[in-house]
Design a protein around this motif. Structure first.
Motif, PDB file in Angstrom:
ATOM      1  N   GLU A   1      43.429  41.020  69.466  1.00  0.00           N
ATOM      2  CA  GLU A   1      44.892  40.944  69.402  1.00  0.00           C
ATOM      3  C   GLU A   1      45.454  42.386  69.124  1.00  0.00           C
ATOM      4  O   GLU A   1      44.709  43.266  68.442  1.00  0.00           O
ATOM      5  CB  GLU A   1      45.514  40.207  68.611  1.00  0.00           C
ATOM      6  N   SER A   2      46.407  42.733  69.862  1.00  0.00           N
ATOM      7  CA  SER A   2      47.113  44.091  69.601  1.00  0.00           C
ATOM      8  C   SER A   2      48.385  44.016  69.079  1.00  0.00           C
ATOM      9  O   SER A   2      49.045  43.333  69.593  1.00  0.00           O
ATOM     10  CB  SER A   2      46.638  45.065  70.845  1.00  0.00           C
ATOM     11  N   PHE A   3      48.704  44.888  68.384  1.00  0.00           N
ATOM     12  CA  PHE A   3      50.381  44.819  68.078  1.00  0.00           C
ATOM     13  C   PHE A   3      50.499  46.629  67.730  1.00  0.00           C
ATOM     14  O   PHE A   3      49.817  47.500  67.499  1.00  0.00           O
ATOM     15  CB  PHE A   3      50.729  44.203  66.934  1.00  0.00           C
ATOM     16  N   THR A   4      51.973  46.883  67.615  1.00  0.00           N
ATOM     17  CA  THR A   4      52.171  48.107  67.220  1.00  0.00           C
ATOM     18  C   THR A   4      52.783  48.207  65.824  1.00  0.00           C
ATOM     19  O   THR A   4      53.617  47.105  65.634  1.00  0.00           O
ATOM     20  CB  THR A   4      53.702  48.745  68.086  1.00  0.00           C
ATOM     21  N   LEU A   5      52.766  49.104  65.216  1.00  0.00           N
ATOM     22  CA  LEU A   5      52.934  49.366  63.664  1.00  0.00           C
ATOM     23  C   LEU A   5      53.791  50.521  63.642  1.00  0.00           C
ATOM     24  O   LEU A   5      53.383  51.685  63.721  1.00  0.00           O
ATOM     25  CB  LEU A   5      51.900  49.058  62.881  1.00  0.00           C
ATOM     26  N   THR A   6      54.873  50.444  62.925  1.00  0.00           N
ATOM     27  CA  THR A   6      55.634  51.520  62.883  1.00  0.00           C
ATOM     28  C   THR A   6      56.084  51.843  61.105  1.00  0.00           C
ATOM     29  O   THR A   6      56.481  50.761  60.665  1.00  0.00           O
ATOM     30  CB  THR A   6      57.302  51.427  63.378  1.00  0.00           C
ATOM     31  N   LEU A   7      55.862  52.827  60.697  1.00  0.00           N
ATOM     32  CA  LEU A   7      55.742  52.903  59.117  1.00  0.00           C
ATOM     33  C   LEU A   7      57.012  54.277  59.015  1.00  0.00           C
ATOM     34  O   LEU A   7      56.932  55.108  59.579  1.00  0.00           O
ATOM     35  CB  LEU A   7      54.644  53.317  58.529  1.00  0.00           C
ATOM     36  N   GLY A   8      57.852  54.133  57.799  1.00  0.00           N
ATOM     37  CA  GLY A   8      58.686  55.193  57.766  1.00  0.00           C
ATOM     38  C   GLY A   8      58.567  55.612  56.086  1.00  0.00           C
ATOM     39  O   GLY A   8      58.116  54.787  55.321  1.00  0.00           O
ATOM     40  N   THR A   9      58.986  56.850  55.985  1.00  0.00           N
ATOM     41  CA  THR A   9      58.957  57.289  54.589  1.00  0.00           C
ATOM     42  C   THR A   9      60.205  58.107  54.317  1.00  0.00           C
ATOM     43  O   THR A   9      60.585  58.620  55.015  1.00  0.00           O
ATOM     44  CB  THR A   9      57.625  58.110  54.341  1.00  0.00           C
ATOM     45  N   LYS A  10      60.512  58.382  52.969  1.00  0.00           N
ATOM     46  CA  LYS A  10      61.420  59.407  52.828  1.00  0.00           C
ATOM     47  C   LYS A  10      60.766  60.673  52.396  1.00  0.00           C
ATOM     48  O   LYS A  10      61.303  61.819  51.963  1.00  0.00           O
ATOM     49  CB  LYS A  10      62.353  58.740  51.242  1.00  0.00           C
ATOM     50  N   GLY A  11      59.424  60.791  52.110  1.00  0.00           N
ATOM     51  CA  GLY A  11      58.516  61.708  51.885  1.00  0.00           C
ATOM     52  C   GLY A  11      58.465  62.762  53.322  1.00  0.00           C
ATOM     53  O   GLY A  11      59.201  62.708  54.130  1.00  0.00           O
ATOM     54  N   ASN A  12      57.296  62.931  53.456  1.00  0.00           N
ATOM     55  CA  ASN A  12      56.842  63.871  54.721  1.00  0.00           C
ATOM     56  C   ASN A  12      55.568  63.768  55.109  1.00  0.00           C
ATOM     57  O   ASN A  12      54.633  64.095  54.438  1.00  0.00           O
ATOM     58  CB  ASN A  12      57.301  65.608  54.380  1.00  0.00           C
ATOM     59  N   PHE A  13      55.200  62.890  56.305  1.00  0.00           N
ATOM     60  CA  PHE A  13      54.105  62.799  56.716  1.00  0.00           C
ATOM     61  C   PHE A  13      53.393  64.040  57.237  1.00  0.00           C
ATOM     62  O   PHE A  13      52.067  64.034  57.219  1.00  0.00           O
ATOM     63  CB  PHE A  13      54.069  61.620  58.006  1.00  0.00           C
TER      64      PHE A  13
END
Length: 220
Positions: free
Chosen positions: A142-154
């Motif tokens: 199985e496959s899916f898309t993961l979106t991560l957000g931060t208030k820091g700085n990737f």
């Protein structure tokens, strides 16, 4: 003098001048296209559990990281042996959001029963604790898309996933029970996949090449 310079060249080539060891517990993503995988492998009640979760970083900005996630379940034996959820103990910098699609859910700062709180849990079922008849069954991908957000700085230091990497399998083995256990990073010592040569091994190879070169020069 020539020998000394040659040895210095070998040291620089093979990492002897300030050798640093890779941390086998951390996955670092700092460029689009970076790929890293977790292997979950054990035996329980007659079943051989084996699944791989591959993370491919497809996009990275200061505040957002997007991954393609692929799960392959190669388990066998009695039971359905479904992988229903897996977790990342620590994500750095701190996450402010996590969204998964393709039938999977994502939760931040949740309880993964045998591992207590985890920064990120990905699940296919009722929630991070499992339940229902969902999950990736034997022989399935199985496959899916993961979106991560931060208030820091990737972009400053990259995005890091730190172990333990927990997983939950359900309907396992002859007893049909659930099992939670930790996985390892593919390619690190003691885990599946290609092994990364140790610095000492690289040094021996370099010294061997140096010796062969000096021997040829003496014959000449």
């Amino acid at each position: 003098m020539k020998l000394k310079k040659a040895l210095q060249a070998v040291a620089l080539c093979c990492g002897l001048a300030g050798v640093g060891s890779a941390n086998a517990s951390v996955m670092l993503f700092d460029n689009a296209g970076d790929i890293s995988s977790i292997l979950y492998s054990t035996t329980y009640q007659g079943a051989t559990l084996s699944a791989t979760v591959q993370f491919t970083l497809t996009s990275l900005t200061a505040t957002q990281a997007i991954f393609g996630v692929q799960i392959s379940n190669n388990s066998s034996g009695p039971g359905n042996n479904r992988l229903t959820s897996f977790g990342i103990d620590i994500v750095s910098p701190t996450l402010m959001s996590a969204v998964a699609n393709g039938g999977w859910g994502a939760s931040r700062n949740v309880n993964f029963p045998s591992f207590q709180s985890v920064d990120l849990c990905l699940w296919d079922g009722n929630n991070c604790s499992g339940g229902g008849n969902q999950g990736v069954g034997e022989g399935l991908i199985e496959s899916f898309t993961l979106t991560l957000g931060t208030k820091g700085n990737f972009l400053t230091d990259g995005l890091e996933f730190t172990s333990p990497y927990s997983a939950k399998f359900q309907d396992v083995g002859s007893g049909g029970k659930s099992l939670e256990f930790a996985g390892c990073i593919v390619g690190t010592a003691g885990c599946g996949g290609s092994q990364v040569p140790e610095p000492a091994s690289l040094a021996l190879v370099g010294l061997g090449l140096l010796g062969a070169g000096l021997a040829r020069r003496r014959k000449a």
